[in-house]
Scaffold this active site. Structure first.
Site, PDB file in Angstrom:
ATOM      1  N   ASP A  68      -2.478 -18.563   1.192  1.00 56.42           N
ATOM      2  CA  ASP A  68      -3.424 -19.311   0.349  1.00 56.42           C
ATOM      3  C   ASP A  68      -4.121 -20.394   1.175  1.00 56.42           C
ATOM      4  O   ASP A  68      -5.338 -20.593   1.091  1.00 56.42           O
ATOM      5  CB  ASP A  68      -2.741 -19.890  -0.908  1.00 56.42           C
ATOM      6  N   ASP A 107     -12.147  -9.320   4.171  1.00 54.45           N
ATOM      7  CA  ASP A 107     -13.388  -9.349   3.377  1.00 54.45           C
ATOM      8  C   ASP A 107     -13.950 -10.765   3.393  1.00 54.45           C
ATOM      9  O   ASP A 107     -15.156 -10.978   3.546  1.00 54.45           O
ATOM     10  CB  ASP A 107     -13.133  -8.923   1.918  1.00 54.45           C
ATOM     11  N   ASP A 125      -6.168  -7.201   4.094  1.00 53.39           N
ATOM     12  CA  ASP A 125      -7.285  -6.582   3.374  1.00 53.39           C
ATOM     13  C   ASP A 125      -8.162  -7.670   2.766  1.00 53.39           C
ATOM     14  O   ASP A 125      -9.390  -7.679   2.917  1.00 53.39           O
ATOM     15  CB  ASP A 125      -6.736  -5.653   2.276  1.00 53.39           C
ATOM     16  N   LYS A 157       3.518 -15.611   3.232  1.00 46.09           N
ATOM     17  CA  LYS A 157       3.767 -16.378   2.007  1.00 46.09           C
ATOM     18  C   LYS A 157       5.276 -16.582   1.941  1.00 46.09           C
ATOM     19  O   LYS A 157       5.955 -16.189   0.978  1.00 46.09           O
ATOM     20  CB  LYS A 157       3.217 -15.569   0.807  1.00 46.09           C
ATOM     21  N   TYR A 191       0.821  -1.206   0.000  1.00 45.47           N
ATOM     22  CA  TYR A 191       0.000   0.000   0.000  1.00 45.47           C
ATOM     23  C   TYR A 191       0.858   1.260   0.000  1.00 45.47           C
ATOM     24  O   TYR A 191       0.467   2.279  -0.547  1.00 45.47           O
ATOM     25  CB  TYR A 191      -0.907   0.020   1.242  1.00 45.47           C
TER      26      TYR A 191
HETATM   27  C1  IPM Z   1     -10.369  -1.510   3.807  1.00 47.91           C
HETATM   28  C2  IPM Z   1     -10.619  -0.922   2.460  1.00 47.91           C
HETATM   29  C3  IPM Z   1      -9.468   0.001   2.113  1.00 47.91           C
HETATM   30  C4  IPM Z   1      -8.201  -0.819   2.064  1.00 47.91           C
HETATM   31  C5  IPM Z   1      -9.659   0.788   0.800  1.00 47.91           C
HETATM   32  C6  IPM Z   1     -10.949   1.570   0.799  1.00 47.91           C
HETATM   33  C7  IPM Z   1      -8.487   1.681   0.527  1.00 47.91           C
HETATM   34  O1  IPM Z   1     -10.795  -1.892   1.498  1.00 47.91           O
HETATM   35  O2  IPM Z   1     -10.309  -0.763   4.805  1.00 47.91           O
HETATM   36  O3  IPM Z   1     -10.240  -2.737   3.900  1.00 47.91           O
HETATM   37  O4  IPM Z   1      -7.883  -1.432   1.029  1.00 47.91           O
HETATM   38  O5  IPM Z   1      -7.503  -0.855   3.079  1.00 47.91           O
HETATM   39 MN    MN Z   2     -10.708  -3.932   2.257  1.00 52.33          MN
END
Ligand code: IPM
Ligand code: MN
Length: 353
Positions: free
Chosen positions: A219, A247, A243, A187, A142
Site C-alpha cells: 500500500d 499498471d 500486476d 504485505k 493466480y
Molecule cells: C498482465 C495482464 C494479465 C495478468 C491478464 C491479461 C491475465 O493483466 O499481463 O498484466 O493479470 O497477468
Molecule cells: Mn495486468
C-alpha cells in the site's frame, strides 16, 4: 546468429502491433546479418473461436521449439461480463506462462523526456524516473488453489521458499546491473506468504553487500510510486501485487502503449507489451506499436545483442522526437500517423542507418 521466433498476435489490436514488431525485427536482423524465421501461432479468444482452447497444444509446441516468443495481447469483451464463461482468453496467457515456466516478469518503467507532459504527475516527479519491476509470474493467487461457488469462493496466495528465492535472485541480478537498490514489496504486516518473502529476502540480502535492500508494504509502495517515482531502482514483488503496481507504473510514463516486458524462466522467453488487447481500437490503425517494438529491443538484449537493441531504442526515440506518433501522444497540429505508419517510419530509419 540464427533466431527462431514464435509469433503470437492474439486478439484485438494484437495482430496490428505484432506486424510492426515483426517488421522491425526483420529490418534489424537484415542490417546485422542475423537469420530470423517466424512461425505464427494462435492464442486467446482467437484460438477459443477456432479450436476451443486459448493456448492449444500446437501453439505450446511452436513456443517450445522457438528461441523466443513475440507475444502481443489477448482478451475479448464478449468474455468480460460473463462470469459463467467456461473458458477465457486470459487463461491462454496464464497457461503459456505456467507451461513455459516463466516465473520472472521484467517490467521496466522508463519515461521519455518528450512525453513527460502526458503524465498525470507533475513534470519534476516524472523527469528521469526509471525503474524496473520484477514481478513473480507463476505463483501466488493466480495459480493457487481456488474454489468458485455461488455463495462462497476463495483464491489461495501460496508461495514456496524455492519460488521466492529464484525470483529474488533474478531481482538482485538486475539491481547489481543497475543502481544497486532493491525494494522488496510485500504485505508482511498482514499476510503469511509475505512474511515468508521477507524472511527469505532478509536471509539473502547479506550475499549482495553491494546492493541496498529495503522493504516496503504494497500500500505504501503504491503511494510512493506516484509521490516519488525516482525513489525506485528495482522493485520485486509477488504476482498479484506486481500486476497492480505495473499498471500504475505504466501511467507514470504518460501512455500505456510504451511499455514492453520480458518473461523469463525455464523454457522459451516471451517478449510482450504490458498493455492489453484494446478491442475498441481493433482494425482502426490507431494503436501505439512502440511497446511491441520495444519488446523486440528487449528480445535482442536478452540474447546479448546489445547493438541491435540499441538501434531499436534509438529509432523509437527518433520517432518520438520527430512527432511521428500515434494519436494518444501526438503533439497537436502534426501530421497524422497510425500504427502502420509509425512502424514503417521506424523500419525506414533502421534501413537508412
Ligand atoms: C498482465 C495482464 C494479465 C495478468 C491478464 C491479461 C491475465 O493483466 O499481463 O498484466 O493479470 O497477468
Ligand atoms: Mn495486468
Amino acid at each position: 546468429m540464427e533466431l527462431k521466433i514464435a509469433v503470437l498476435p492474439g486478439d484485438g489490436i494484437g495482430p496490428e502491433i505484432s506486424e510492426q514488431g515483426v517488421n522491425v525485427m526483420t529490418a534489424v536482423c537484415n542490417k546485422f546479418g542475423h537469420k530470423v524465421t517466424y512461425k505464427h501461432a494462435i492464442c486467446g479468444a482467437d484460438a477459443i473461436d477456432k479450436v476451443g482452447d486459448p493456448f492449444p497444444e500446437e501453439t505450446f509446441k511452436t513456443c517450445m521449439e522457438a528461441d523466443a516468443v513475440l507475444f502481443s495481447a489477448v482478451g475479448d469483451p464478449k468474455f468480460d461480463n460473463n462470469p459463467s464463461a467456461k473458458v477465457r482468453p486470459e487463461q491462454g496467457l496464464l497457461a503459456m506462462r505456467k507451461k513455459l515456466g516463466l516465473f520472472a516478469n521484467i517490467r521496466p518503467v522508463q519515461t521519455f523526456d518528450c512525453l513527460v507532459h502526458k503524465s498525470p504527475l507533475k513534470d519534476e516527479l516524472v523527469k528521469g524516473a526509471d525503474f524496473v519491476c520484477i514481478r513473480e509470474l507463476t505463483g501466488g493467487m493466480y495459480f493457487g488453489e481456488k474454489k468458485e461457488g455461488s455463495d462462497y469462493a476463495y483464491d489461495t496466495n501460496a508461495y514456496s521458499r524455492v519460488e521466492v528465492e529464484r525470483i529474488l535472485k533474478e531481482a538482485y541480478k538486475y539491481a547489481q546491473q543497475r543502481n544497486k537498490h532493491l525494494t522488496v514489496v510485500d504485505k508482511a504486516n498482514v499476510l503469511a506468504s509475505s512474511r515468508l518473502w521477507r524472511a527469505v529476502a532478509q536471509e539473502m540480502a547479506p550475499q549482495y553487500p553491494d546492493v541496498t535492500t529495503d522493504f516496503m508494504y504494497v500500500d505504501n509502495a503504491a503511494m510512493r510510486m506516484i509521490q516519488e517515482p525516482k525513489f525506485f531502482d528495482v522493485m520485486v514483488t509477488e504476482n498479484t501485487f506486481g500486476d497492480i503496481l505495473t499498471d500504475e507504473g505504466s501511467c507514470i510514463t504518460g501512455s500505456m502503449g510504451l511499455l514492453p516486458s520480458a518473461s523469463t524462466g525455464e523454457h522459451t522467453p516471451v517478449f510482450e507489451p504490458i498493455h492489453g488487447s484494446w478491442p475498441q481500437a481493433k482494425g482502426l490503425n490507431i494503436a501505439n506499436p512502440l511497446a511491441q517494438i520495444l519488446s523486440v529491443a528487449m528480445l535482442f538484449e536478452y540474447f546479448g545483442l546489445k547493438e541491435e537493441g540499441k538501434l531499436v531504442r534509438e529509432a523509437v526515440d527518433a520517432s518520438l522526437d520527430q512527432n511521428v506518433r500515434t494519436p494518444e501522444i501526438q503533439v497537436a497540429g502534426g501530421a497524422k500517423y497510425g500504427t502502420k505508419e509509425v512502424g514503417a517510419w521506424i523500419v525506414d530509419y533502421i534501413n537508412k542507418k
